[in-house]
Write a protein that holds these residues in place. Sequence first.
Motif, short mmCIF file in Angstrom:
data_model
loop_
_atom_site.label_atom_id
_atom_site.label_comp_id
_atom_site.label_asym_id
_atom_site.label_seq_id
_atom_site.Cartn_x
_atom_site.Cartn_y
_atom_site.Cartn_z
N LYS A 55 39.03 27.20 18.61
CA LYS A 55 38.60 26.00 19.77
C LYS A 55 39.33 26.54 20.93
O LYS A 55 40.49 27.18 20.79
CB LYS A 55 39.54 24.63 19.09
CG LYS A 55 39.32 23.63 20.02
CD LYS A 55 39.82 22.31 19.55
CE LYS A 55 41.26 22.33 19.85
NZ LYS A 55 41.73 20.78 19.54
N PRO A 56 38.38 26.47 22.10
CA PRO A 56 39.05 27.10 23.21
C PRO A 56 40.35 26.22 23.93
O PRO A 56 40.44 25.25 23.49
CB PRO A 56 37.89 26.80 24.22
CG PRO A 56 36.67 26.68 23.50
CD PRO A 56 36.94 26.22 21.87
N ALA A 57 41.12 26.74 24.46
CA ALA A 57 42.42 26.31 24.98
C ALA A 57 42.21 25.01 25.58
O ALA A 57 42.80 24.05 25.82
CB ALA A 57 43.06 27.19 25.83
N HIS A 58 41.20 24.89 26.44
CA HIS A 58 40.58 23.75 27.31
C HIS A 58 40.15 22.49 26.53
O HIS A 58 40.04 21.63 26.98
CB HIS A 58 39.84 24.07 28.60
CG HIS A 58 38.54 24.64 28.23
ND1 HIS A 58 38.11 25.75 27.66
CD2 HIS A 58 37.44 23.71 28.38
CE1 HIS A 58 37.05 25.74 27.52
NE2 HIS A 58 36.48 24.60 27.72
N TRP A 59 39.79 22.77 25.51
CA TRP A 59 39.38 21.53 24.72
C TRP A 59 40.47 20.83 24.31
O TRP A 59 41.59 21.10 23.87
CB TRP A 59 38.78 21.98 23.43
CG TRP A 59 37.12 22.63 23.76
CD1 TRP A 59 36.66 23.03 24.79
CD2 TRP A 59 36.19 23.00 22.61
NE1 TRP A 59 35.44 23.50 24.49
CE2 TRP A 59 35.40 23.22 23.30
CE3 TRP A 59 36.41 22.74 21.24
CZ2 TRP A 59 33.78 23.84 22.75
CZ3 TRP A 59 34.93 23.09 20.44
CH2 TRP A 59 33.96 23.75 21.47
N THR A 60 40.22 19.39 24.25
CA THR A 60 41.26 18.30 24.03
C THR A 60 40.79 17.48 22.97
O THR A 60 39.50 17.21 22.85
CB THR A 60 41.96 17.73 25.18
OG1 THR A 60 42.73 16.89 24.72
CG2 THR A 60 40.92 17.06 26.00
#
Length: 55
Positions: free
Chosen positions: A14-19
Amino acid sequence: MTERATQRPKDFVKPAHWTSDPAPRPAEPKLEPDPRGLSPTRYGDWEQNGIAVDF
């Protein structure tokens, strides 16, 4: 027919900017008085030369 993917691949990162936080609620609309009467965006009609025109 191609099978539809229902899960991500095991090597997916999962990319770091996904929440997982929910989306923020939209701001309340500003209610401004209409100097000419009823708001056309609320009632769906514009008045031109005394004639109501749908848009």
